[in-house]
Write an enzyme that holds these catalytic residues in place. Structure first.
Site, mmCIF file in Angstrom:
data_model
loop_
_atom_site.group_PDB
_atom_site.id
_atom_site.type_symbol
_atom_site.label_atom_id
_atom_site.label_comp_id
_atom_site.label_asym_id
_atom_site.label_seq_id
_atom_site.Cartn_x
_atom_site.Cartn_y
_atom_site.Cartn_z
ATOM 1 N N GLY A 31 0.763 -1.392 -0.168
ATOM 2 C CA GLY A 31 -0.104 -0.200 -0.051
ATOM 3 C C GLY A 31 0.770 1.224 0.425
ATOM 4 N N HIS A 37 4.550 1.972 -7.684
ATOM 5 C CA HIS A 37 3.539 0.989 -7.680
ATOM 6 C C HIS A 37 2.551 0.984 -8.898
ATOM 7 C CE1 HIS A 37 4.606 1.479 -4.073
ATOM 8 N NE2 HIS A 37 4.698 0.504 -3.654
#
Length: 280
Positions: A31, A37
């Protein structure tokens, strides 16, 4: 985009995708997603029609004095980013559901995990290898995408997949950088504006070693020394390691001749640990 929290839910969703003839991609994350990402998710989408993104701050890869409790949790923003990048499903388990009560099975990848970060973060790669093996088992992915910034992690996972005959193809995606050249990291949010500028010394050091390698220098000591000389110009950086390593074994080398090598650096900047690497 679907969000699930348990392994049975994940497996059911993946089974439906397979029945529809879709290949499965996996992007494991903790996360606090940034553009690096999101680029992994987009790359996975190029390789597989159905992309699973795991969001799990894995407690087993943090040491007792590391930042597990304060590691940023930004699920609402992460969910929006995943959807915009083309993810099909987010798998966001709770640790109590993911690890069975009394779990005592670990994946240790000897050798490749010993030096560099492994020396300074004992148990870290055991936690990484175990959680990734569990995610591979749960998602049954055809392909998984990892960032090149975490070079030793990538080598550990590749070795684990090879040794355990896990049927997943590993893709290494190039490091995404801030406009000033610093490698993107979730931990960059810990840095002040001044520290983010100070951190540019790390890519500058790698560039100096790269220029020497391009000029034909193969002696690892010379390559390391020129990088360390650049790092020493920024007193705010506290060097943990600077090594010239073999890309497959992560072992330090004496010469780059005939080998695929990289320079790998870890520094502390204030309370924040930064890592980076570049091919030579």
């Amino acid at each position: 985009m679907e969000v699930v929290h348990t392994i049975p839910e994940l497996r059911a969703a993946v089974a439906r995708a397979r029945q529809a003839g879709k290949a499965i991609g996996l992007v494991p994350t903790m996360g606090c997603l940034h553009e690096g990402h999101l680029s992994l998710i987009r790359r996975a989408k190029e390789e597989a029609a159905y992309v699973v993104v795991s969001i799990f701050v894995n407690p087993t890869q943090f040491g007792p004095n590391e930042d597990f409790s304060k590691y940023p949790r930004t699920f609402a923003e992460d969910r929006a980013g995943c959807e915009a990048a083309g993810a099909s499903l987010i798998f966001a388990p709770e640790a109590a559901d993911f690890y069975p009560a009394g779990a005592s099975t670990w994946v240790d990848v000897d050798g490749v995990s010993t030096k560099l970060c492994g020396e300074f973060r004992p148990g870290h790669f055991r936690g990484v290898a175990t959680v990734v093996a569990m995610l591979f088992n749960a998602a049954q992915a055809d392909v998984a995408v990892f960032g090149r910034k975490d070079l030793q992690q990538l080598a550990v996972i590749r070795r684990m997949v090879r040794d355990l005959h896990i049927p997943v193809r590993i893709i290494a995606h190039e490091t995404v950088r801030e406009p000033n050249g610093v490698a993107m990291s979730s931990r960059n949010r810990y840095l002040s504006a001044e520290q983010l500028t100070q951190a540019t010394t790390i890519p500058a050091a790698m560039a100096a070693a790269g220029a020497l390698a391009q000029a034909g220098v193969t002696d690892a000591v010379r390559l390391r020394d020129v990088a360390q000389a650049v790092l020493a110009t920024q007193p705010a950086l506290k060097l943990q390691y600077c090594e010239i390593v073999d890309l497959e074994t992560m072992a330090p080398v004496t010469s780059t001749t005939g080998l695929r090598c990289a320079i790998a650096i870890a520094c502390h900047l204030g309370a924040t640990r930064l890592i980076d690497n570049a091919d030579l």
